[in-house]
Design a protein around this motif. Structure first.
Motif, PDB file in Angstrom:
ATOM      1  N   ILE A   3      43.810 -16.970 -21.291  1.00  0.00           N
ATOM      2  CA  ILE A   3      43.950 -15.800 -20.428  1.00  0.00           C
ATOM      3  C   ILE A   3      45.001 -14.891 -21.061  1.00  0.00           C
ATOM      4  CG2 ILE A   3      44.687 -14.956 -18.163  1.00  0.00           C
ATOM      5  CD1 ILE A   3      42.104 -16.498 -17.955  1.00  0.00           C
ATOM      6  N   GLU A   4      44.667 -13.639 -21.189  1.00  0.00           N
ATOM      7  CA  GLU A   4      45.643 -12.651 -21.625  1.00  0.00           C
ATOM      8  C   GLU A   4      46.144 -11.931 -20.379  1.00  0.00           C
ATOM      9  OE1 GLU A   4      46.174  -8.846 -24.608  1.00  0.00           O
ATOM     10  OE2 GLU A   4      44.162  -9.572 -24.176  1.00  0.00           O
ATOM     11  N   LYS A   5      47.441 -12.050 -20.137  1.00  0.00           N
ATOM     12  CA  LYS A   5      48.068 -11.374 -19.004  1.00  0.00           C
ATOM     13  C   LYS A   5      48.835 -10.176 -19.546  1.00  0.00           C
ATOM     14  CE  LYS A   5      51.857 -11.904 -15.803  1.00  0.00           C
ATOM     15  NZ  LYS A   5      53.161 -12.524 -15.810  1.00  0.00           N
ATOM     16  N   ARG A   6      48.498  -9.001 -19.053  1.00  0.00           N
ATOM     17  CA  ARG A   6      49.215  -7.792 -19.449  1.00  0.00           C
ATOM     18  C   ARG A   6      49.913  -7.223 -18.232  1.00  0.00           C
ATOM     19  NH1 ARG A   6      46.888  -4.305 -24.296  1.00  0.00           N
ATOM     20  NH2 ARG A   6      46.518  -6.038 -25.711  1.00  0.00           N
ATOM     21  N   THR A   7      51.192  -6.939 -18.385  1.00  0.00           N
ATOM     22  CA  THR A   7      51.972  -6.347 -17.309  1.00  0.00           C
ATOM     23  C   THR A   7      52.431  -4.965 -17.753  1.00  0.00           C
ATOM     24  OG1 THR A   7      52.737  -8.534 -16.625  1.00  0.00           O
ATOM     25  CG2 THR A   7      53.988  -6.633 -15.816  1.00  0.00           C
ATOM     26  N   TYR A   8      52.042  -3.978 -16.978  1.00  0.00           N
ATOM     27  CA  TYR A   8      52.426  -2.597 -17.232  1.00  0.00           C
ATOM     28  C   TYR A   8      53.417  -2.176 -16.159  1.00  0.00           C
ATOM     29  CZ  TYR A   8      48.198  -2.558 -20.084  1.00  0.00           C
ATOM     30  OH  TYR A   8      47.245  -2.839 -21.018  1.00  0.00           O
ATOM     31  N   THR A   9      54.569  -1.674 -16.554  1.00  0.00           N
ATOM     32  CA  THR A   9      55.540  -1.120 -15.626  1.00  0.00           C
ATOM     33  C   THR A   9      55.432   0.395 -15.711  1.00  0.00           C
ATOM     34  OG1 THR A   9      56.991  -3.022 -15.969  1.00  0.00           O
ATOM     35  CG2 THR A   9      57.972  -1.058 -14.955  1.00  0.00           C
ATOM     36  N   THR A  52      47.105  -7.130 -15.378  1.00  0.00           N
ATOM     37  CA  THR A  52      45.698  -7.379 -15.672  1.00  0.00           C
ATOM     38  C   THR A  52      45.566  -8.746 -16.322  1.00  0.00           C
ATOM     39  OG1 THR A  52      45.754  -6.381 -17.882  1.00  0.00           O
ATOM     40  CG2 THR A  52      45.295  -4.917 -16.038  1.00  0.00           C
ATOM     41  N   MET A  53      44.436  -9.391 -16.072  1.00  0.00           N
ATOM     42  CA  MET A  53      44.161 -10.686 -16.683  1.00  0.00           C
ATOM     43  C   MET A  53      42.749 -10.648 -17.269  1.00  0.00           C
ATOM     44  SD  MET A  53      45.983 -13.145 -13.899  1.00  0.00           S
ATOM     45  CE  MET A  53      46.360 -14.487 -15.002  1.00  0.00           C
ATOM     46  N   TRP A  54      42.662 -11.027 -18.532  1.00  0.00           N
ATOM     47  CA  TRP A  54      41.404 -11.003 -19.277  1.00  0.00           C
ATOM     48  C   TRP A  54      41.146 -12.408 -19.811  1.00  0.00           C
ATOM     49  CZ3 TRP A  54      39.286  -6.322 -18.636  1.00  0.00           C
ATOM     50  CH2 TRP A  54      40.148  -5.274 -18.312  1.00  0.00           C
ATOM     51  N   GLY A  55      39.916 -12.896 -19.738  1.00  0.00           N
ATOM     52  CA  GLY A  55      39.583 -14.244 -20.184  1.00  0.00           C
ATOM     53  C   GLY A  55      38.814 -14.245 -21.496  1.00  0.00           C
ATOM     54  N   TYR A  56      39.187 -15.150 -22.384  1.00  0.00           N
ATOM     55  CA  TYR A  56      38.530 -15.273 -23.687  1.00  0.00           C
ATOM     56  C   TYR A  56      38.291 -16.736 -24.010  1.00  0.00           C
ATOM     57  CZ  TYR A  56      40.513 -10.589 -24.102  1.00  0.00           C
ATOM     58  OH  TYR A  56      40.867  -9.286 -23.871  1.00  0.00           O
ATOM     59  N   GLU A  57      37.307 -16.996 -24.816  1.00  0.00           N
ATOM     60  CA  GLU A  57      37.030 -18.362 -25.265  1.00  0.00           C
ATOM     61  C   GLU A  57      38.079 -18.853 -26.258  1.00  0.00           C
ATOM     62  OE1 GLU A  57      34.776 -20.402 -23.936  1.00  0.00           O
ATOM     63  OE2 GLU A  57      34.407 -18.743 -22.559  1.00  0.00           O
ATOM     64  N   SER A  58      38.636 -17.925 -27.047  1.00  0.00           N
ATOM     65  CA  SER A  58      39.598 -18.284 -28.096  1.00  0.00           C
ATOM     66  C   SER A  58      40.334 -17.024 -28.545  1.00  0.00           C
ATOM     67  CB  SER A  58      38.858 -18.887 -29.295  1.00  0.00           C
ATOM     68  OG  SER A  58      38.015 -17.899 -29.883  1.00  0.00           O
ATOM     69  N   MET A  59      41.335 -17.185 -29.392  1.00  0.00           N
ATOM     70  CA  MET A  59      42.025 -16.024 -29.968  1.00  0.00           C
ATOM     71  C   MET A  59      41.066 -15.214 -30.845  1.00  0.00           C
ATOM     72  SD  MET A  59      45.035 -15.729 -28.733  1.00  0.00           S
ATOM     73  CE  MET A  59      45.891 -14.624 -29.857  1.00  0.00           C
ATOM     74  N   ALA A  60      40.180 -15.890 -31.542  1.00  0.00           N
ATOM     75  CA  ALA A  60      39.195 -15.177 -32.362  1.00  0.00           C
ATOM     76  C   ALA A  60      38.267 -14.331 -31.490  1.00  0.00           C
ATOM     77  CB  ALA A  60      38.389 -16.166 -33.204  1.00  0.00           C
ATOM     78  N   ASP A  61      37.856 -14.876 -30.349  1.00  0.00           N
ATOM     79  CA  ASP A  61      37.024 -14.129 -29.397  1.00  0.00           C
ATOM     80  C   ASP A  61      37.782 -12.906 -28.898  1.00  0.00           C
ATOM     81  OD1 ASP A  61      34.794 -13.704 -27.568  1.00  0.00           O
ATOM     82  OD2 ASP A  61      36.059 -14.559 -25.985  1.00  0.00           O
ATOM     83  N   ARG A  62      39.063 -13.079 -28.580  1.00  0.00           N
ATOM     84  CA  ARG A  62      39.897 -11.963 -28.133  1.00  0.00           C
ATOM     85  C   ARG A  62      39.967 -10.881 -29.200  1.00  0.00           C
ATOM     86  NH1 ARG A  62      45.055 -10.421 -29.188  1.00  0.00           N
ATOM     87  NH2 ARG A  62      46.079  -9.186 -27.560  1.00  0.00           N
ATOM     88  N   MET A  92      51.060 -11.442 -22.589  1.00  0.00           N
ATOM     89  CA  MET A  92      51.310 -12.879 -22.661  1.00  0.00           C
ATOM     90  C   MET A  92      49.959 -13.581 -22.764  1.00  0.00           C
ATOM     91  SD  MET A  92      53.205 -15.308 -19.828  1.00  0.00           S
ATOM     92  CE  MET A  92      54.758 -14.448 -19.991  1.00  0.00           C
ATOM     93  N   ILE A  93      49.864 -14.556 -23.652  1.00  0.00           N
ATOM     94  CA  ILE A  93      48.664 -15.383 -23.756  1.00  0.00           C
ATOM     95  C   ILE A  93      48.948 -16.691 -23.017  1.00  0.00           C
ATOM     96  CG2 ILE A  93      47.120 -16.640 -25.305  1.00  0.00           C
ATOM     97  CD1 ILE A  93      46.789 -13.601 -25.481  1.00  0.00           C
ATOM     98  N   LEU A  94      48.066 -17.027 -22.073  1.00  0.00           N
ATOM     99  CA  LEU A  94      48.213 -18.239 -21.268  1.00  0.00           C
ATOM    100  C   LEU A  94      47.120 -19.224 -21.637  1.00  0.00           C
ATOM    101  CD1 LEU A  94      48.706 -16.394 -17.862  1.00  0.00           C
ATOM    102  CD2 LEU A  94      50.496 -17.256 -19.372  1.00  0.00           C
ATOM    103  N   LYS A  95      47.513 -20.460 -21.879  1.00  0.00           N
ATOM    104  CA  LYS A  95      46.564 -21.529 -22.177  1.00  0.00           C
ATOM    105  C   LYS A  95      46.556 -22.489 -20.993  1.00  0.00           C
ATOM    106  CE  LYS A  95      46.954 -23.202 -26.372  1.00  0.00           C
ATOM    107  NZ  LYS A  95      47.495 -23.685 -27.645  1.00  0.00           N
ATOM    108  N   PRO A  96      45.400 -22.835 -20.461  1.00  0.00           N
ATOM    109  CA  PRO A  96      45.359 -23.702 -19.285  1.00  0.00           C
ATOM    110  C   PRO A  96      45.765 -25.145 -19.601  1.00  0.00           C
ATOM    111  CG  PRO A  96      43.146 -23.305 -20.088  1.00  0.00           C
ATOM    112  CD  PRO A  96      44.061 -22.453 -20.910  1.00  0.00           C
TER     113      PRO A  96
END
Length: 103
Positions: A3-9, A52-62, A92-96
């Motif tokens: 999961i890529e978590k992006r925080t915009y202020t 925002t949270m975006w889901g990817y299969e892998s870093m290569a997919d991202r 931030m990249i989050l790994k489950p």
């Protein structure tokens, strides 16, 4: 999955203006390429944030999906419209964990 978590202020008072612009002009382009997990605004704690949270299969997919997005002329044209609203951006990249419901 990652999961890529992006925080915009945002500058105070600019979140709603940004959200209206994004929904009208950016959301369709963005989600054409990236798999949206969630889009949030802060309510308690640090205010004036969009997460925002975006889901990817892998870093290569991202990397592949983001490269396609960044090559789209419509996205290239949209990006500069958002920068006056933003004070700061964090990614931030989050790994489950093994027991996470999102894997």
């Amino acid at each position: 999955m990652i999961i890529e978590k992006r925080t915009y202020t945002f500058h105070p008072g600019k979140v709603q203006e940004f959200l209206a612009l994004y929904e009208k002009e950016g959301l369709e382009i963005h989600t054409k390429y990236l798999p949206l997990v969630g889009y949030f605004v802060s309510d308690i704690g640090t205010l004036n944030q969009v997460i925002t949270m975006w889901g990817y299969e892998s870093m290569a997919d991202r990397e592949e999906k983001r490269a396609r997005l960044y090559a789209d002329p419509a996205w290239i044209a949209f990006g500069p419209k958002t920068t006056p609203f933003i004070q700061k951006m964090e990614t931030m990249i989050l790994k489950p964990t093994g027991w996470s419901p999102i894997k």
